[in-house]
Design a protein around this motif. Structure first.
Motif, PDB file in Angstrom:
ATOM      1  N   LEU A  59      -2.189   7.763  -6.773  1.00  0.00           N
ATOM      2  CA  LEU A  59      -0.830   8.290  -6.776  1.00  0.00           C
ATOM      3  C   LEU A  59      -0.561   9.122  -5.529  1.00  0.00           C
ATOM      4  N   PHE A  60       0.484   8.746  -4.800  1.00  0.00           N
ATOM      5  CA  PHE A  60       0.909   9.491  -3.621  1.00  0.00           C
ATOM      6  C   PHE A  60       2.260  10.140  -3.923  1.00  0.00           C
ATOM      7  N   PRO A  61       2.337  11.479  -3.914  1.00  0.00           N
ATOM      8  CA  PRO A  61       3.594  12.169  -4.238  1.00  0.00           C
ATOM      9  C   PRO A  61       4.734  11.720  -3.330  1.00  0.00           C
ATOM     10  N   ALA A  62       5.869  11.402  -3.923  1.00  0.00           N
ATOM     11  CA  ALA A  62       7.003  10.877  -3.155  1.00  0.00           C
ATOM     12  C   ALA A  62       7.489  11.866  -2.100  1.00  0.00           C
ATOM     13  N   ASP A  63       7.506  13.170  -2.442  1.00  0.00           N
ATOM     14  CA  ASP A  63       8.011  14.146  -1.477  1.00  0.00           C
ATOM     15  C   ASP A  63       7.108  14.245  -0.246  1.00  0.00           C
ATOM     16  N   LYS A  64       5.792  14.152  -0.465  1.00  0.00           N
ATOM     17  CA  LYS A  64       4.874  14.226   0.669  1.00  0.00           C
ATOM     18  C   LYS A  64       4.925  12.943   1.502  1.00  0.00           C
ATOM     19  N   MET A  65       5.118  11.811   0.829  1.00  0.00           N
ATOM     20  CA  MET A  65       5.236  10.548   1.564  1.00  0.00           C
ATOM     21  C   MET A  65       6.523  10.512   2.375  1.00  0.00           C
ATOM     22  N   GLU A  66       7.585  11.077   1.810  1.00  0.00           N
ATOM     23  CA  GLU A  66       8.849  11.140   2.542  1.00  0.00           C
ATOM     24  C   GLU A  66       8.704  11.986   3.798  1.00  0.00           C
ATOM     25  N   ALA A  67       8.046  13.132   3.659  1.00  0.00           N
ATOM     26  CA  ALA A  67       7.824  14.003   4.814  1.00  0.00           C
ATOM     27  C   ALA A  67       6.983  13.292   5.873  1.00  0.00           C
ATOM     28  N   LEU A  68       6.012  12.517   5.423  1.00  0.00           N
ATOM     29  CA  LEU A  68       5.137  11.804   6.366  1.00  0.00           C
ATOM     30  C   LEU A  68       5.912  10.776   7.171  1.00  0.00           C
ATOM     31  N   VAL A  69       6.695   9.917   6.489  1.00  0.00           N
ATOM     32  CA  VAL A  69       7.380   8.836   7.203  1.00  0.00           C
ATOM     33  C   VAL A  69       8.589   9.337   7.991  1.00  0.00           C
ATOM     34  N   LYS A  70       9.043  10.566   7.688  1.00  0.00           N
ATOM     35  CA  LYS A  70      10.131  11.149   8.471  1.00  0.00           C
ATOM     36  C   LYS A  70       9.616  12.000   9.621  1.00  0.00           C
ATOM     37  N   THR A  71       8.299  12.084   9.763  1.00  0.00           N
ATOM     38  CA  THR A  71       7.718  12.764  10.913  1.00  0.00           C
ATOM     39  C   THR A  71       8.095  12.003  12.176  1.00  0.00           C
ATOM     40  N   PRO A  72       8.592  12.686  13.210  1.00  0.00           N
ATOM     41  CA  PRO A  72       9.001  11.994  14.432  1.00  0.00           C
ATOM     42  C   PRO A  72       7.911  11.072  14.971  1.00  0.00           C
ATOM     43  N   ASN A  73       8.327   9.855  15.317  1.00  0.00           N
ATOM     44  CA  ASN A  73       7.494   8.831  15.957  1.00  0.00           C
ATOM     45  C   ASN A  73       6.565   8.076  15.009  1.00  0.00           C
ATOM     46  N   VAL A  74       6.542   8.428  13.728  1.00  0.00           N
ATOM     47  CA  VAL A  74       5.730   7.653  12.789  1.00  0.00           C
ATOM     48  C   VAL A  74       6.414   6.313  12.540  1.00  0.00           C
ATOM     49  N   THR A  75       5.717   5.236  12.843  1.00  0.00           N
ATOM     50  CA  THR A  75       6.273   3.895  12.657  1.00  0.00           C
ATOM     51  C   THR A  75       5.523   3.089  11.592  1.00  0.00           C
ATOM     52  N   THR A  76       4.286   3.500  11.346  1.00  0.00           N
ATOM     53  CA  THR A  76       3.422   2.737  10.450  1.00  0.00           C
ATOM     54  C   THR A  76       2.585   3.694   9.601  1.00  0.00           C
ATOM     55  N   VAL A  77       2.320   3.280   8.360  1.00  0.00           N
ATOM     56  CA  VAL A  77       1.358   4.028   7.546  1.00  0.00           C
ATOM     57  C   VAL A  77       0.137   3.146   7.334  1.00  0.00           C
ATOM     58  N   ARG A  78      -1.014   3.795   7.274  1.00  0.00           N
ATOM     59  CA  ARG A  78      -2.266   3.073   7.054  1.00  0.00           C
ATOM     60  C   ARG A  78      -2.959   3.651   5.828  1.00  0.00           C
ATOM     61  N   PHE A  79      -3.222   2.804   4.856  1.00  0.00           N
ATOM     62  CA  PHE A  79      -3.949   3.213   3.671  1.00  0.00           C
ATOM     63  C   PHE A  79      -5.437   3.029   3.971  1.00  0.00           C
ATOM     64  N   VAL A  80      -6.100   4.148   4.181  1.00  0.00           N
ATOM     65  CA  VAL A  80      -7.471   4.163   4.687  1.00  0.00           C
ATOM     66  C   VAL A  80      -8.467   4.192   3.528  1.00  0.00           C
ATOM     67  N   LEU A  81      -9.484   3.339   3.601  1.00  0.00           N
ATOM     68  CA  LEU A  81     -10.468   3.213   2.536  1.00  0.00           C
ATOM     69  C   LEU A  81     -11.718   4.039   2.808  1.00  0.00           C
ATOM     70  N   GLY A  82     -12.242   4.629   1.732  1.00  0.00           N
ATOM     71  CA  GLY A  82     -13.506   5.341   1.778  1.00  0.00           C
ATOM     72  C   GLY A  82     -14.289   5.032   0.515  1.00  0.00           C
TER      73      GLY A  82
END
Length: 254
Positions: A59-82
């Motif tokens: 689960l990724f909180p919607a408010d935090k994801m919104e802040a992430l993708v609205k960060t200037p110059n962010v064009t892509t998100v990467r779901f990183v595996l560990g």
């Protein structure tokens, strides 16, 4: 009278305890360098399969994801595996066009033993591809019934402990991360009253593990366009795995 009250209290405590066992959320920190390295060499055996089957979604909180993708110059998100404690760990990183890391959001791991009832509702829902949606969103849109089939297929692989190495890798090289345009995430969080973006692991039409993203409400139910609608608010797939896309060398810096 006191005995009756005590009996009622014990029954209530029993049901509360049962609910807690059926549904639990474990806070997950950002995937560490060590966990990423562990994922590349982890043995995907019965111990892994048993542990991973307990994971309903990330689960990724919607408010935090919104802040992430609205960060200037962010064009892509990467779901990183560990990998930690015989379980896949996932966090999401926002990057610019050059791949530079600009922010990260960690996931809460949802473990809910009776969640299949909620997921099966996907078979009764549709998604809209109207002119209000962009070509990019339509390209990533996934039919709810196909999303359910993919998630079920992954669970069946875990149950059989079959071909796990094959489905989690490309030509023998294990997937590092899955990339998705930030526009898709923005559309999901802008749909209103979305509490979480649920990342479910599933198998795509090629039989490879992939990310299935579903908009969820505050109760982690599948969010619909309206409470009485038969249309899911957001179901997306077709993220790009690395490899073959992307640069595996970026993995350590994410």
């Amino acid at each position: 009278m006191k005995k009756a009250i005590l009996s009622v209290a014990l029954v209530a405590l029993f049901f509360m305890s049962s609910c807690q066992k059926e549904s639990a959320q474990e806070e997950s920190k950002v995937v560490t360098t060590e966990q990423k390295e562990n994922w590349l060499t982890a043995t995907l055996d019965s111990k892994f399969a048993s542990s991973q089957k307990q994971v309903t979604a990330y689960l990724f909180p919607a408010d935090k994801m919104e802040a992430l993708v609205k960060t200037p110059n962010v064009t892509t998100v990467r779901f990183v595996l560990g990998y930690d404690d015989h379980t896949i760990q996932i966090s999401v990183t926002g990057v610019d066009k050059s791949g530079k890391k600009l922010g990260t959001v960690s996931a809460t791991v949802l473990k809910e033993s009776n969640y299949n009832g909620k997921l099966s509702k996907l078979n009764q829902l549709t998604v809209s591809k109207t002119n209000k949606r962009t070509a990019l969103l339509n390209a990533h849109s996934l039919l709810p019934k196909d999303a359910f089939a993919g998630i079920e297929a992954w669970q069946q692989k875990l149950s059989a402990v079959a071909d796990l190495e094959e489905v989690t890798s490309y030509e023998g090289v294990r997937f590092r991360y899955f990339s998705l345009e930030s526009e898709v995430i923005l559309a999901m969080v802008d749909s209103g009253n979305t509490a979480n973006i649920g990342l479910f692991l599933g198998l795509n039409t090629k039989g490879k593990v992939t990310t299935v993203l579903i908009g969820l409400d505050k109760n982690n139910d599948i969010k619909k366009t309206t409470p009485t609608s038969k249309e899911a608010a957001a179901v997306y797939d077709f993220s790009l795995p690395c490899p073959p896309t992307g640069d595996p060398a970026d993995f350590g810096g994410l």
